[in-house]
Design a protein around this motif. Structure first.
Motif, PDB file in Angstrom:
ATOM      1  N   LEU A 382       0.816  -1.212   0.000  1.00  0.00           N
ATOM      2  CA  LEU A 382       0.000   0.000   0.000  1.00  0.00           C
ATOM      3  C   LEU A 382       0.850   1.262   0.000  1.00  0.00           C
ATOM      4  CD1 LEU A 382      -2.955   0.898  -0.011  1.00  0.00           C
ATOM      5  CD2 LEU A 382      -2.886   0.948   2.485  1.00  0.00           C
ATOM      6  N   GLU A 383       2.067   1.165   0.498  1.00  0.00           N
ATOM      7  CA  GLU A 383       2.933   2.337   0.549  1.00  0.00           C
ATOM      8  C   GLU A 383       3.224   2.900  -0.836  1.00  0.00           C
ATOM      9  OE1 GLU A 383       6.449   1.388   2.666  1.00  0.00           O
ATOM     10  OE2 GLU A 383       5.416   0.886   4.548  1.00  0.00           O
ATOM     11  N   ASP A 384       3.423   2.010  -1.816  1.00  0.00           N
ATOM     12  CA  ASP A 384       3.741   2.506  -3.153  1.00  0.00           C
ATOM     13  C   ASP A 384       2.684   2.107  -4.189  1.00  0.00           C
ATOM     14  OD1 ASP A 384       4.308  -0.179  -3.375  1.00  0.00           O
ATOM     15  OD2 ASP A 384       6.435   0.072  -3.820  1.00  0.00           O
ATOM     16  N   THR A 385       1.478   1.797  -3.702  1.00  0.00           N
ATOM     17  CA  THR A 385       0.344   1.525  -4.581  1.00  0.00           C
ATOM     18  C   THR A 385      -0.773   2.497  -4.252  1.00  0.00           C
ATOM     19  OG1 THR A 385       0.858  -0.842  -4.679  1.00  0.00           O
ATOM     20  CG2 THR A 385      -1.363  -0.184  -5.327  1.00  0.00           C
ATOM     21  N   ILE A 386      -1.325   3.144  -5.262  1.00  0.00           N
ATOM     22  CA  ILE A 386      -2.482   4.017  -5.070  1.00  0.00           C
ATOM     23  C   ILE A 386      -3.747   3.202  -5.342  1.00  0.00           C
ATOM     24  CG2 ILE A 386      -3.735   6.041  -5.921  1.00  0.00           C
ATOM     25  CD1 ILE A 386      -0.998   7.188  -6.778  1.00  0.00           C
ATOM     26  N   VAL A 387      -4.655   3.179  -4.386  1.00  0.00           N
ATOM     27  CA  VAL A 387      -5.983   2.613  -4.601  1.00  0.00           C
ATOM     28  C   VAL A 387      -6.932   3.794  -4.772  1.00  0.00           C
ATOM     29  CG1 VAL A 387      -7.825   1.150  -3.722  1.00  0.00           C
ATOM     30  CG2 VAL A 387      -5.434   0.586  -3.217  1.00  0.00           C
ATOM     31  N   TRP A 388      -7.605   3.836  -5.908  1.00  0.00           N
ATOM     32  CA  TRP A 388      -8.492   4.946  -6.267  1.00  0.00           C
ATOM     33  C   TRP A 388      -9.896   4.380  -6.442  1.00  0.00           C
ATOM     34  CZ3 TRP A 388      -8.028   6.957 -11.990  1.00  0.00           C
ATOM     35  CH2 TRP A 388      -9.064   7.852 -12.280  1.00  0.00           C
ATOM     36  N   TRP A 389     -10.843   4.898  -5.654  1.00  0.00           N
ATOM     37  CA  TRP A 389     -12.233   4.441  -5.704  1.00  0.00           C
ATOM     38  C   TRP A 389     -13.137   5.579  -6.162  1.00  0.00           C
ATOM     39  CZ3 TRP A 389     -16.705   6.247  -3.601  1.00  0.00           C
ATOM     40  CH2 TRP A 389     -17.824   5.393  -3.571  1.00  0.00           C
ATOM     41  N   GLY A 390     -14.047   5.290  -7.089  1.00  0.00           N
ATOM     42  CA  GLY A 390     -15.017   6.306  -7.475  1.00  0.00           C
ATOM     43  C   GLY A 390     -15.734   5.972  -8.763  1.00  0.00           C
ATOM     44  N   GLY A 391     -16.748   6.778  -9.078  1.00  0.00           N
ATOM     45  CA  GLY A 391     -17.510   6.641 -10.308  1.00  0.00           C
ATOM     46  C   GLY A 391     -17.350   7.851 -11.188  1.00  0.00           C
ATOM     47  N   GLU A 392     -18.156   7.915 -12.250  1.00  0.00           N
ATOM     48  CA  GLU A 392     -18.026   9.017 -13.204  1.00  0.00           C
ATOM     49  C   GLU A 392     -18.652  10.314 -12.698  1.00  0.00           C
ATOM     50  OE1 GLU A 392     -21.440   6.457 -15.009  1.00  0.00           O
ATOM     51  OE2 GLU A 392     -19.783   6.257 -13.561  1.00  0.00           O
ATOM     52  N   PHE A 393     -19.590  10.221 -11.762  1.00  0.00           N
ATOM     53  CA  PHE A 393     -20.174  11.385 -11.092  1.00  0.00           C
ATOM     54  C   PHE A 393     -20.918  10.889  -9.859  1.00  0.00           C
ATOM     55  CE2 PHE A 393     -22.960  10.991 -15.111  1.00  0.00           C
ATOM     56  CZ  PHE A 393     -23.729   9.953 -14.599  1.00  0.00           C
ATOM     57  N   GLY A 394     -21.611  11.791  -9.172  1.00  0.00           N
ATOM     58  CA  GLY A 394     -22.379  11.398  -8.002  1.00  0.00           C
ATOM     59  C   GLY A 394     -23.870  11.432  -8.307  1.00  0.00           C
ATOM     60  N   ARG A 395     -24.667  11.650  -7.250  1.00  0.00           N
ATOM     61  CA  ARG A 395     -26.115  11.680  -7.438  1.00  0.00           C
ATOM     62  C   ARG A 395     -26.721  12.828  -6.631  1.00  0.00           C
ATOM     63  NH1 ARG A 395     -26.395   7.486 -10.582  1.00  0.00           N
ATOM     64  NH2 ARG A 395     -28.544   8.011 -11.150  1.00  0.00           N
ATOM     65  N   THR A 396     -27.907  13.243  -7.018  1.00  0.00           N
ATOM     66  CA  THR A 396     -28.548  14.400  -6.404  1.00  0.00           C
ATOM     67  C   THR A 396     -29.028  14.077  -4.994  1.00  0.00           C
ATOM     68  OG1 THR A 396     -30.684  13.752  -7.351  1.00  0.00           O
ATOM     69  CG2 THR A 396     -29.320  15.275  -8.632  1.00  0.00           C
ATOM     70  N   PRO A 397     -29.094  15.100  -4.113  1.00  0.00           N
ATOM     71  CA  PRO A 397     -29.615  14.867  -2.756  1.00  0.00           C
ATOM     72  C   PRO A 397     -31.137  14.862  -2.719  1.00  0.00           C
ATOM     73  CG  PRO A 397     -28.912  17.134  -2.992  1.00  0.00           C
ATOM     74  CD  PRO A 397     -28.541  16.442  -4.268  1.00  0.00           C
ATOM     75  N   TYR A 398     -31.775  15.109  -3.813  1.00  0.00           N
ATOM     76  CA  TYR A 398     -33.231  15.100  -3.900  1.00  0.00           C
ATOM     77  C   TYR A 398     -33.685  13.942  -4.785  1.00  0.00           C
ATOM     78  CZ  TYR A 398     -31.617  17.871  -7.897  1.00  0.00           C
ATOM     79  OH  TYR A 398     -30.931  18.323  -8.999  1.00  0.00           O
ATOM     80  N   SER A 399     -34.921  13.586  -4.635  1.00  0.00           N
ATOM     81  CA  SER A 399     -35.471  12.481  -5.412  1.00  0.00           C
ATOM     82  C   SER A 399     -35.752  12.944  -6.831  1.00  0.00           C
ATOM     83  CB  SER A 399     -36.757  11.955  -4.768  1.00  0.00           C
ATOM     84  OG  SER A 399     -37.729  12.989  -4.700  1.00  0.00           O
ATOM     85  N   GLN A 400     -35.592  12.037  -7.757  1.00  0.00           N
ATOM     86  CA  GLN A 400     -35.858  12.363  -9.150  1.00  0.00           C
ATOM     87  C   GLN A 400     -37.356  12.271  -9.420  1.00  0.00           C
ATOM     88  OE1 GLN A 400     -33.611  10.092 -11.966  1.00  0.00           O
ATOM     89  NE2 GLN A 400     -34.502  11.119 -13.741  1.00  0.00           N
ATOM     90  N   SER A 401     -37.918  13.350  -9.925  1.00  0.00           N
ATOM     91  CA  SER A 401     -39.351  13.414 -10.242  1.00  0.00           C
ATOM     92  C   SER A 401     -40.191  13.008  -9.033  1.00  0.00           C
ATOM     93  CB  SER A 401     -39.673  12.510 -11.442  1.00  0.00           C
ATOM     94  OG  SER A 401     -38.910  12.885 -12.570  1.00  0.00           O
ATOM     95  N   ASN A 402     -39.720  13.406  -7.844  1.00  0.00           N
ATOM     96  CA  ASN A 402     -40.406  13.107  -6.583  1.00  0.00           C
ATOM     97  C   ASN A 402     -40.629  11.606  -6.384  1.00  0.00           C
ATOM     98  OD1 ASN A 402     -40.589  15.812  -5.824  1.00  0.00           O
ATOM     99  ND2 ASN A 402     -42.442  16.095  -7.035  1.00  0.00           N
ATOM    100  N   GLY A 403     -39.704  10.814  -6.896  1.00  0.00           N
ATOM    101  CA  GLY A 403     -39.827   9.368  -6.800  1.00  0.00           C
ATOM    102  C   GLY A 403     -38.951   8.781  -5.717  1.00  0.00           C
ATOM    103  N   THR A 404     -38.357   7.606  -6.012  1.00  0.00           N
ATOM    104  CA  THR A 404     -37.584   6.876  -5.001  1.00  0.00           C
ATOM    105  C   THR A 404     -36.116   6.716  -5.385  1.00  0.00           C
ATOM    106  OG1 THR A 404     -38.183   4.766  -6.031  1.00  0.00           O
ATOM    107  CG2 THR A 404     -39.605   5.568  -4.252  1.00  0.00           C
TER     108      THR A 404
END
Length: 487
Positions: A382-404
């Motif tokens: 781990l000292e000389d290896t980078i572990v990178w976690w993530g996606g292409e973007f995130g998500r909104t804090p509100y529901s989409q079209s007032n759904g789930t």
């Protein structure tokens, strides 16, 4: 009349030239095709004569390799690692947001949306007391080793452009992927294995372009192992011929090398691309000798296999990928991408109308990721290896079209990094009280690319390749090194 003796050439010369002729046609065509890539930066040869990469890094590196854990579809930051008390307090209230997708579709800016609290409880972990949701209890045990970037933002509001941007630094132009840039710059630590591997890549949202070399020489493209449609981790055509003696194989390769060199000398092909083409075929042969053993997970202890979740149906598939990633890095592969996704129109974490499905995906990856971090740390990698976690973007804090579910959110999301000289147990950047957009310590994907390259000893402004009359680089004309997160 003897037709052979009537020729100006003897029989030996006729056989020599005609035997080589068909190979020369193929080799010449390949060399001509690959030479259109342009002149590469200067490369050096190691002691075995194989091409490795640039002469030296631009500055002393803190890391030698990267494991990229790509969460295809976009994990919700406010349901995982970006704890928002205000979002929970104001659950159900309507607020006006400048929604990126609404702007893209209608041109209208502010629109009303209903805030939706996370259905998962957040708890503090580690000495740092970082809050992580119940989606990732195993990964949460490592918070003191993780460096969180909470102010991430990117280009592209749809999966295709955003995924390409994450991998290649561009949303539409055909550009080399990050792994190819790193392989081009640093080569592989093992002459018998490729420098860049993509495990189970998806065919959608950029497909092969996400591990492609574009205009870089072909030897720097990523090697796919398996695909999103299958749990089998195999490389196409990488099987040892069972009836062929290894010594005879070596003799055949040596003879072919001699023929290739004869043709190159005879035709005065002083072309680095021709050498690269020959090298790619030699690499394929060398991989047949080495890769099967590296990819054989059965040689691991039962305790190790269990720690990665290989004995559980929910975690087996991703556990195999993470364990293989560790073995590949240990064997000298420079950049390993471990994909979690599928080939559907709405990939993996893309919960527009069913946010609880996040729990299914988190269950599949949480234990394997935790095991990978523990394994790397225990082995001193781990000292000389980078572990990178993530996606292409995130998500909104509100529901989409007032759904789930939640919609795409490129304006504020979280990635985390571990190892490789980054500050452990550290959080940089901040989104607004609802987790919608970055407000402090904002880090663009170009900045993330520049910083990752920096830790590998590469200056993102100097890592260039001249093609079609101009110099290209991964970060184009943008990007800064985020020194605040470097230990």
């Amino acid at each position: 009349m003897n037709p052979v003796t009537s020729l100006p050439l003897g029989r030996r010369e006729v056989l020599q030239q005609t035997a080589c002729g068909f190979g020369a046609l193929a080799a010449g065509a390949l060399a001509a095709e690959s030479s259109t890539a342009g002149a590469a930066n200067k490369v050096a040869a190691n002691q075995t004569g194989s091409i490795t990469g640039m002469v030296a890094p631009h500055h002393p590196p803190r890391a030698k390799r990267i494991i990229f854990l790509f969460m295809q579809g976009g994990v919700s930051q406010v349901d995982s690692f970006d704890y928002k008390v205000e979002l929970a307090k104001r659950d159900g209230q309507s607020m006006s947001f400048d929604d990126a997708r609404t702007i893209a579709k209608t041109g209208k800016r502010a629109s009303e949306h209903r805030l939706m609290r996370s259905p998962w409880k957040f708890r503090p972990y580690g000495d740092t007391g970082r809050h992580v949701s119940d989606l990732f209890p195993e990964t949460a045990r490592h918070v003191d080793d993780l460096c969180f970037l909470h102010g991430m933002h990117t280009d592209g509001v749809a999966h295709g452009p955003a995924t390409l941007f994450l991998h290649c630094g561009a949303t539409n132009f055909v550009r080399p992927s990050m792994g190819s840039w790193i392989h081009y710059a640093l080569g592989s630590e093992n002459a018998n294995l490729p420098g860049f591997v993509s495990i189970s890549p998806s065919i959608g949202n950029g497909g092969p372009r996400n591990y492609g070399n574009a205009f870089l020489p072909a030897r720097f493209q990523g090697t796919p192992i398996g695909g999103a449609e299958t749990d089998e981790l195999v490389i196409d055509s990488l099987t040892r011929p069972g009836l062929t003696d290894p010594k005879r194989q070596a003799d055949q390769l040596k003879f072919i090398q001699q023929l290739n060199r004869v043709q190159a000398d005879r035709r005065d092909i002083a072309n680095g691309e021709f050498d690269a083409m020959i090298e790619s075929y030699e690499m394929a042969w060398r991989m047949q000798q080495v890769a099967p053993e590296v990819m054989d997970l059965s040689t691991e202890s039962q305790a190790t296999r269990s720690s990665y979740g290989l004995d559980q149906p929910e975690t087996r598939a991703y556990g195999k990928k993470c364990l293989l990633a560790r073995r590949l890095c240990e064997a000298g592969v420079r950049f390993v991408q471990v994909n979690y996704g599928d080939n559907s129109a709405n990939p993996a974490w893309d919960q527009h109308s069913n946010l609880p499905k996040h729990a299914e995906h988190a269950k599949a990856v949480d234990q394997p990721i935790s095991a990978l971090l523990s394994d790397l740390k225990q082995r001193g990698l781990l000292e000389d290896t980078i572990v990178w976690w993530g996606g292409e973007f995130g998500r909104t804090p509100y529901s989409q079209s007032n759904g789930t579910g939640r919609d795409h959110n490129p304006g504020g999301f979280t990635v985390w990094l571990a190892g490789g000289g980054f500050k452990p147990g550290f959080a940089f950047g901040e989104t607004d009280p609802f987790g919608f957009t970055g407000v402090q310590g904002k880090v663009h994907v170009h900045d993330l690319h520049a910083t990752l390259l920096h830790q590998l000893g590469l200056d993102h402004e100097q890592l260039t390749y001249r093609y079609a009359g101009r110099d290209f680089r991964l970060t184009d004309v943008y990007g800064r090194v985020v020194n605040e997160i470097i230990a």
